[in-house]
Design a protein around this motif. Structure first.
Motif, PDB file in Angstrom:
ATOM      1  N   THR A  75       0.839  -1.199   0.000  1.00  0.00           N
ATOM      2  CA  THR A  75       0.000   0.000   0.000  1.00  0.00           C
ATOM      3  C   THR A  75       0.877   1.253   0.000  1.00  0.00           C
ATOM      4  O   THR A  75       0.609   2.215  -0.728  1.00  0.00           O
ATOM      5  CB  THR A  75      -0.902  -0.003   1.234  1.00  0.00           C
ATOM      6  OG1 THR A  75      -1.613  -1.238   1.288  1.00  0.00           O
ATOM      7  CG2 THR A  75      -1.890   1.143   1.204  1.00  0.00           C
ATOM      8  N   LEU A  76       1.934   1.233   0.791  1.00  0.00           N
ATOM      9  CA  LEU A  76       2.808   2.403   0.874  1.00  0.00           C
ATOM     10  C   LEU A  76       3.474   2.693  -0.473  1.00  0.00           C
ATOM     11  O   LEU A  76       3.438   3.818  -0.967  1.00  0.00           O
ATOM     12  CB  LEU A  76       3.871   2.175   1.962  1.00  0.00           C
ATOM     13  CG  LEU A  76       4.794   3.349   2.220  1.00  0.00           C
ATOM     14  CD1 LEU A  76       5.030   3.517   3.721  1.00  0.00           C
ATOM     15  CD2 LEU A  76       6.127   3.203   1.541  1.00  0.00           C
ATOM     16  N   ILE A  77       4.052   1.665  -1.096  1.00  0.00           N
ATOM     17  CA  ILE A  77       4.783   1.952  -2.338  1.00  0.00           C
ATOM     18  C   ILE A  77       3.859   2.322  -3.490  1.00  0.00           C
ATOM     19  O   ILE A  77       4.272   3.024  -4.400  1.00  0.00           O
ATOM     20  CB  ILE A  77       5.714   0.783  -2.751  1.00  0.00           C
ATOM     21  CG1 ILE A  77       4.931  -0.490  -2.933  1.00  0.00           C
ATOM     22  CG2 ILE A  77       6.860   0.624  -1.767  1.00  0.00           C
ATOM     23  CD1 ILE A  77       5.744  -1.597  -3.545  1.00  0.00           C
ATOM     24  N   LYS A  78       2.597   1.876  -3.447  1.00  0.00           N
ATOM     25  CA  LYS A  78       1.670   2.266  -4.514  1.00  0.00           C
ATOM     26  C   LYS A  78       1.371   3.761  -4.462  1.00  0.00           C
ATOM     27  O   LYS A  78       0.827   4.317  -5.424  1.00  0.00           O
ATOM     28  CB  LYS A  78       0.366   1.485  -4.412  1.00  0.00           C
ATOM     29  CG  LYS A  78       0.437   0.094  -5.014  1.00  0.00           C
ATOM     30  CD  LYS A  78      -0.952  -0.491  -5.026  1.00  0.00           C
ATOM     31  CE  LYS A  78      -0.985  -1.883  -5.589  1.00  0.00           C
ATOM     32  NZ  LYS A  78      -2.340  -2.459  -5.413  1.00  0.00           N
TER      33      LYS A  78
ATOM     34  N   LEU B  78      10.968  -2.097  -5.908  1.00  0.00           N
ATOM     35  CA  LEU B  78      10.821  -3.527  -6.136  1.00  0.00           C
ATOM     36  C   LEU B  78      10.009  -4.135  -4.998  1.00  0.00           C
ATOM     37  O   LEU B  78      10.370  -4.013  -3.841  1.00  0.00           O
ATOM     38  CB  LEU B  78      12.202  -4.188  -6.198  1.00  0.00           C
ATOM     39  CG  LEU B  78      13.229  -3.505  -7.111  1.00  0.00           C
ATOM     40  CD1 LEU B  78      14.591  -4.173  -6.961  1.00  0.00           C
ATOM     41  CD2 LEU B  78      12.765  -3.566  -8.547  1.00  0.00           C
ATOM     42  N   ASP B  79       8.891  -4.789  -5.353  1.00  0.00           N
ATOM     43  CA  ASP B  79       8.086  -5.449  -4.331  1.00  0.00           C
ATOM     44  C   ASP B  79       8.473  -6.921  -4.298  1.00  0.00           C
ATOM     45  O   ASP B  79       8.217  -7.655  -5.259  1.00  0.00           O
ATOM     46  CB  ASP B  79       6.594  -5.275  -4.651  1.00  0.00           C
ATOM     47  CG  ASP B  79       5.709  -5.480  -3.417  1.00  0.00           C
ATOM     48  OD1 ASP B  79       6.235  -5.935  -2.387  1.00  0.00           O
ATOM     49  OD2 ASP B  79       4.503  -5.186  -3.500  1.00  0.00           O
TER      50      ASP B  79
ATOM     51  N   THR C 266      10.735  -6.184   1.137  1.00  0.00           N
ATOM     52  CA  THR C 266      11.177  -7.576   1.214  1.00  0.00           C
ATOM     53  C   THR C 266      10.890  -8.213   2.562  1.00  0.00           C
ATOM     54  O   THR C 266      10.759  -7.544   3.577  1.00  0.00           O
ATOM     55  CB  THR C 266      12.685  -7.683   0.897  1.00  0.00           C
ATOM     56  OG1 THR C 266      13.044  -9.055   0.881  1.00  0.00           O
ATOM     57  CG2 THR C 266      13.522  -6.947   1.911  1.00  0.00           C
ATOM     58  N   HIS C 267      10.724  -9.549   2.533  1.00  0.00           N
ATOM     59  CA  HIS C 267      10.693 -10.321   3.770  1.00  0.00           C
ATOM     60  C   HIS C 267      12.053 -10.952   4.002  1.00  0.00           C
ATOM     61  O   HIS C 267      12.283 -11.588   5.002  1.00  0.00           O
ATOM     62  CB  HIS C 267       9.675 -11.460   3.663  1.00  0.00           C
ATOM     63  CG  HIS C 267       8.270 -10.995   3.743  1.00  0.00           C
ATOM     64  ND1 HIS C 267       7.353 -11.235   2.764  1.00  0.00           N
ATOM     65  CD2 HIS C 267       7.635 -10.280   4.682  1.00  0.00           C
ATOM     66  CE1 HIS C 267       6.207 -10.692   3.095  1.00  0.00           C
ATOM     67  NE2 HIS C 267       6.350 -10.095   4.253  1.00  0.00           N
TER      68      HIS C 267
END
Ligand SMILES: Nc1ncnc2c1ncn2[C@@H]1O[C@H](COP(=O)(O)OP(=O)(O)OP(=O)(O)O)[C@@H](O)[C@H]1O
Ligand SMILES: [Mg+2]
Lengths: 251, 283
Positions: free
Chosen positions: B55-58, B171-172, B204-205
């Motif tokens: 949501t944040l990066i969108k 990058l998601d 990233t995880h």
């Protein structure tokens, strides 16, 4: 896309607990009425018949959302009929009444179907279809199609986001160009649906789906007194409205 | 008000000012986000599933507009700017490559964004060539993207965005499903982009990846930023990692077990500490 997501949520009201077959009888009877009549008052009555169900089931908010979501179509139907009828009959009054009828017919249908799908779990629906002797394969296909509608609309949103991030402008160009703009959205949507279908098929087969011709059911739906009462009321209302035609000659 | 500052003028490239967003009433997906990323930084965004990272990066390329607060990218308020305009500067690569691959061949897939952004005719084949080489996709040039393996599709999705040379790269989850060699390749690519002055944000995880290659970490939990700072400080903080449901990097666990003070994410520091410990025992 959101407009027609008749998404079921668990509930404990009487309406939720009714056998899907009883609700189905109501749905069939009143759908028949909406198709049969063109009189706006009758169509309004048919629409009103679904309101008590909506209130008792406590699904008012989502029901309103379905109706609000279809406002665009309703406006379209209204204008289309207005122009069309004025063209053929030449009377503006007739044209207006006809457009109101057609819009009401659509609203009544949306309302009746919302009341049915918003209160009936997909599992119960499948089970009732099976008990109505519909082959299980078809019942299950129907169930899965219903279930994947919300998934699909969410996925369409994500794909649109991904393509817009690569500079796709959906609203650009003339009408043909615009249709073409949707190709980069539709192709991934179709392909991922196929992928998902394949995955689901594999998962089902690996759990021995279809290994046995005769399936047994863990839960069997039964009709009780409430169902009989509900069906009687629906039938009585149906006959009452129908008799208006015979007695008063309303179309 | 239209701002027409050119890209280079702005030092604080991405600024979130008290941004909140909710998909459904009553529950915020992100809440009171304040974040500032400077030109040329490399930042990792970490946090549990559903923390609000995507949501944040969108918000950065305007796919989502803040319901509260504002997002300023390179001096442009995203509320007044179209996605197409922002996307030229902000390359966003999504989590799942199957959500964007659609063309008949790998080559055409790479051309898609270049055509959308009106690149010159002569420029397009050059960039496609570069991307094919850089991402090891040359042999697949004429194949349909759907027939590639999962990892290859992921690389193609990445290539199809990087080929138009965006100034900000987001990058998601780029490392999921990638083998170790591809991860190293990704790390060196990030380094290279960064040395060209690009700004890189990686969701990233993969905490090992963040610890090894990304200097700044932003940790999110339940829609809020709970920490923002140097990776070597945040990723060695036990309470912080616990509260964000993050597993500490192995080196950090090792340094905790060895009671190293301070704990570290750097391999050579652990090695030299261990050597010191061993040496100490001998004497
Ligand atoms: N399109 C949507 N509609 C409704 N709710 C959404 C939508 N997208 C995300 N959410 C909700 O918003 C919250 C934040 O989601 P988001 O995708 O940003 O999390 P995330 O940190 O990227 O998680 P993950 O690590 O699983 O990718 C979640 O609770 C999620 O369920
Ligand atoms: Mg995410």
């Amino acid at each position: 896309m959101k407009a027609f997501s008749f998404e079921y949520k668990r509930g404990t009201t009487i309406i939720h607990k009714l056998d899907p077959r009883s609700k189905f009888i109501y749905t069939i009877l009143f759908t028949a009425l909406t198709v049969y009549f063109v009189n706006p008052l009758i169509l309004f009555l048919v629409f009103l018949s679904s309101v008590p169900m909506v209130i008792i089931a406590g699904i008012g908010k989502r029901w309103l959302r379905s109706i609000r979501g279809s406002l665009f179509f309703i406006a379209f139907i209204f204008i289309f009929n207005l122009v069309g009828n004025f063209w053929t009959t030449g009377s503006i009054a007739d044209a207006i009444i006809m457009s109101i009828s057609m819009s009401l017919r659509f609203i009544a249908l949306i309302s009746i179907f919302s009341a049915f799908f918003l209160t009936t779990s997909p599992e119960d629906l499948t089970q009732s279809m099976v008990q109505l002797k519909i082959p299980y394969d078809y019942a299950l296909t129907f169930n899965m199609a219903m279930r994947f509608v919300p998934t699909l609309s969410r996925e369409a949103q994500i794909i649109m986001d991904a393509q817009r991030s690569r500079g796709l402008e959906l609203e650009k160009g003339n009408i043909f160009q615009r249709v073409k703009n949707y190709i980069p959205v539709l192709i991934p949507l179709i392909i991922s649906s196929f992928r998902r279908a394949e995955l689901v098929a594999d998962a089902m087969e690996s759990r021995a789906f279809g290994a046995n011709k005769r399936r047994t059911s863990l839960y069997v739906l039964t009709m009780d007194r409430r169902d009989l009462l509900f069906i009687s009321c629906s039938l009585a209302a149906f006959l009452a409205i129908l008799s208006l035609k015979i007695m008063l000659g309303i179309q | 008000m239209v701002s027409c500052r050119s890209f280079e003028d702005v030092k604080e490239l991405i600024v979130f000012e008290d941004v909140s967003y909710s998909y459904a009433p009553g529950r915020y997906a992100i809440e009171h986000i304040n974040l500032s990323i400077e030109k040329g930084e490399v930042v990792a965004i970490l946090g549990e599933n559903g923390a609000g990272k995507t949501t944040l990066i969108k918000h950065i390329n305007g796919l989502l507009k803040p319901q509260h607060g504002s997002v300023i990218v390179s001096g442009m308020n995203t509320k007044d700017t179209t996605v197409a305009t922002l996307a030229r500067y902000v390359g966003l690569v999504f989590q799942n490559p199957d959500h964007q691959l659609f063309a008949e061949t790998v080559e055409k897939e790479l051309m898609f964004a270049l055509i959308n952004f009106n690149f010159q005719k002569e420029e397009i084949p050059r960039r496609v060539e570069w991307a094919l080489k850089e991402f090891g996709l040359i042999e697949y040039k004429d194949r349909p993207p759907f027939l590639l393996s999962g990892g290859e599709r992921k690389r193609l999705a990445l290539a199809s965005v990087l080929c138009y040379d965006p100034q900000i790269v987001i990058l998601d989850e780029p490392t999921t499903g990638q083998d170790y060699r591809q991860k190293l390749h990704l790390a060196s690519l990030i380094k290279k982009l960064n040395s060209e002055g690009k700004t890189v944000v990686v969701v990233t995880h993969d905490i090992e990846f963040a610890a090894d290659f990304i200097p700044r970490a932003v940790i999110m939990s339940k829609g809020r930023i709970i920490a923002d700072g140097k990776s070597e400080e945040l990723l060695t903080n036990r309470e912080l990692l616990m509260s964000a449901s993050l597993l500490p990097p192995q080196l950090v666990e090792l340094s905790w077990d060895l009671a190293l003070n301070p704990p570290t994410i750097h391999f050579d520091e652990v090695v030299s500490s261990v050597k010191k410990l061993l040496g100490g025992k001998k004497s």
